[in-house]
Design a protein around this motif. Sequence first.
Motif, PDB file in Angstrom:
ATOM      1  N   THR A 145      33.448 -26.533 -11.292  1.00  0.00           N
ATOM      2  CA  THR A 145      32.720 -27.887 -10.834  1.00  0.00           C
ATOM      3  C   THR A 145      33.368 -28.335  -9.619  1.00  0.00           C
ATOM      4  N   LYS A 146      34.618 -28.405  -9.829  1.00  0.00           N
ATOM      5  CA  LYS A 146      35.486 -28.889  -8.634  1.00  0.00           C
ATOM      6  C   LYS A 146      35.595 -28.216  -7.496  1.00  0.00           C
ATOM      7  N   ARG A 147      35.438 -27.017  -7.782  1.00  0.00           N
ATOM      8  CA  ARG A 147      35.714 -26.168  -6.481  1.00  0.00           C
ATOM      9  C   ARG A 147      34.149 -26.064  -5.884  1.00  0.00           C
ATOM     10  N   ALA A 148      33.284 -26.147  -6.615  1.00  0.00           N
ATOM     11  CA  ALA A 148      31.821 -26.468  -5.972  1.00  0.00           C
ATOM     12  C   ALA A 148      31.805 -27.563  -5.116  1.00  0.00           C
ATOM     13  N   VAL A 149      32.338 -28.516  -5.576  1.00  0.00           N
ATOM     14  CA  VAL A 149      31.909 -29.814  -4.953  1.00  0.00           C
ATOM     15  C   VAL A 149      32.832 -29.657  -3.668  1.00  0.00           C
ATOM     16  N   ASN A 150      34.174 -29.268  -3.716  1.00  0.00           N
ATOM     17  CA  ASN A 150      34.993 -29.182  -2.649  1.00  0.00           C
ATOM     18  C   ASN A 150      34.595 -28.226  -1.755  1.00  0.00           C
ATOM     19  N   GLN A 151      33.744 -27.076  -2.098  1.00  0.00           N
ATOM     20  CA  GLN A 151      33.250 -26.185  -1.038  1.00  0.00           C
ATOM     21  C   GLN A 151      32.132 -26.663  -0.288  1.00  0.00           C
ATOM     22  N   ALA A 152      31.240 -27.801  -0.901  1.00  0.00           N
ATOM     23  CA  ALA A 152      30.345 -28.555  -0.358  1.00  0.00           C
ATOM     24  C   ALA A 152      30.726 -29.425   0.616  1.00  0.00           C
ATOM     25  N   GLU A 153      31.766 -29.984   0.493  1.00  0.00           N
ATOM     26  CA  GLU A 153      32.793 -30.868   1.413  1.00  0.00           C
ATOM     27  C   GLU A 153      33.212 -29.997   2.854  1.00  0.00           C
ATOM     28  N   ASP A 154      33.575 -28.828   2.351  1.00  0.00           N
ATOM     29  CA  ASP A 154      34.045 -28.141   3.491  1.00  0.00           C
ATOM     30  C   ASP A 154      32.836 -27.443   4.366  1.00  0.00           C
ATOM     31  N   LEU A 155      31.800 -27.175   3.689  1.00  0.00           N
ATOM     32  CA  LEU A 155      30.646 -26.661   4.519  1.00  0.00           C
ATOM     33  C   LEU A 155      30.308 -27.841   5.255  1.00  0.00           C
ATOM     34  N   GLN A 156      30.298 -29.138   4.985  1.00  0.00           N
ATOM     35  CA  GLN A 156      30.047 -30.445   5.641  1.00  0.00           C
ATOM     36  C   GLN A 156      31.006 -30.773   6.842  1.00  0.00           C
ATOM     37  N   GLY A 157      31.983 -29.774   6.920  1.00  0.00           N
ATOM     38  CA  GLY A 157      32.894 -29.934   8.081  1.00  0.00           C
ATOM     39  C   GLY A 157      34.542 -30.403   7.751  1.00  0.00           C
ATOM     40  N   LEU A 158      34.777 -30.885   6.420  1.00  0.00           N
ATOM     41  CA  LEU A 158      35.972 -31.499   6.009  1.00  0.00           C
ATOM     42  C   LEU A 158      37.179 -30.455   6.514  1.00  0.00           C
ATOM     43  N   HIS A 159      37.057 -29.193   6.206  1.00  0.00           N
ATOM     44  CA  HIS A 159      38.358 -28.647   6.552  1.00  0.00           C
ATOM     45  C   HIS A 159      38.441 -28.535   8.014  1.00  0.00           C
ATOM     46  N   THR A 160      37.574 -28.013   8.620  1.00  0.00           N
ATOM     47  CA  THR A 160      37.745 -27.978  10.318  1.00  0.00           C
ATOM     48  C   THR A 160      37.896 -29.295  10.708  1.00  0.00           C
ATOM     49  N   GLY A 161      37.378 -30.403  10.415  1.00  0.00           N
ATOM     50  CA  GLY A 161      37.567 -31.703  10.906  1.00  0.00           C
ATOM     51  C   GLY A 161      38.972 -32.092  10.326  1.00  0.00           C
TER      52      GLY A 161
END
Length: 290
Positions: free
Chosen positions: A238-254
């Motif tokens: 579940t934690k990974r799922a939400v973190n991946q959703a944040e990354d798809l919203q640009g967090l990692h590249t941001g």
Amino acid sequence: MTAAHDEPHDTAHDQVVRYEVSGSVATVTMNRPAYRNAQNSAMTYALDRAFYRAADDDAVKAVVLAGAGEHFSAGHDIGTPERDAHLPFDRTAGLWWDHSDKAGAESRFARESEVYLGMCRRWRELPKPVIASVQGACVAGGLMLAWVCDLIVAAEDAFFADPVVRMGIPGVEYFAHPWVMPPRIAKEFLFTGERMSARRAYEVGMVNRVVPRTELADRTSELAARIAGMPRMGLALTKRAVNQAEDLQGLHTGLDSVFGLHHLAHAHNAETAADPLGGMDVRAMKKAGS
């Protein structure tokens, strides 16, 4: 609380972070209260060891991150007698070379890629829920520690601020501002450098719960214990799922993008001002914020 098991050794670095386990919850406590838990490298690497320890212990199902004393964390250490940014440490978060024998932007970029952006990114991926227990100041680098946690429980006296724009720098290295709060609120937060109260942080969705100061530790522990009763694999996925959703919203590249702007600001300061911090030491920052 009782320790899960003894550390193999006790060094000066280990003393700046306490590690305790009660039931299935590990509590990691920053322990430089005399300096409002300002984060020197010794503390950062001790936090890293503590999080690894929690990850490795099958009996631990959830983790609480806390700060000893009156404040959660006043941010990066930019002026205590134990400031150690110039010293070498065994690197664990990335493959950048040792910063301590380099100069200029090469040194700053290598060090901050390791101890700031690299560490925070890895701690965010700890496959067990982590809850920040925040009282008093949660400022600049303190925000980074709270933001990598999955939940934040704040005392009524907690306040949040990122005043580093006063240094000419666009926010702290782990630039999660537009993801932990709405963009216009993030701009106000940065443009003014003003403190955000715990109640306001709750209203904008950055904090999960606000509780009386005297109840902070107990209420955080209760929440952690309730979460720890869920299946370990379910929590991790579940934690990974939400973190991946944040990354798809640009967090990692941001984070990567703004980290470059952050170091452009450091370099600009080094060329045009007294130092890479724009001449803003602890005293100057306090005066500017008054």
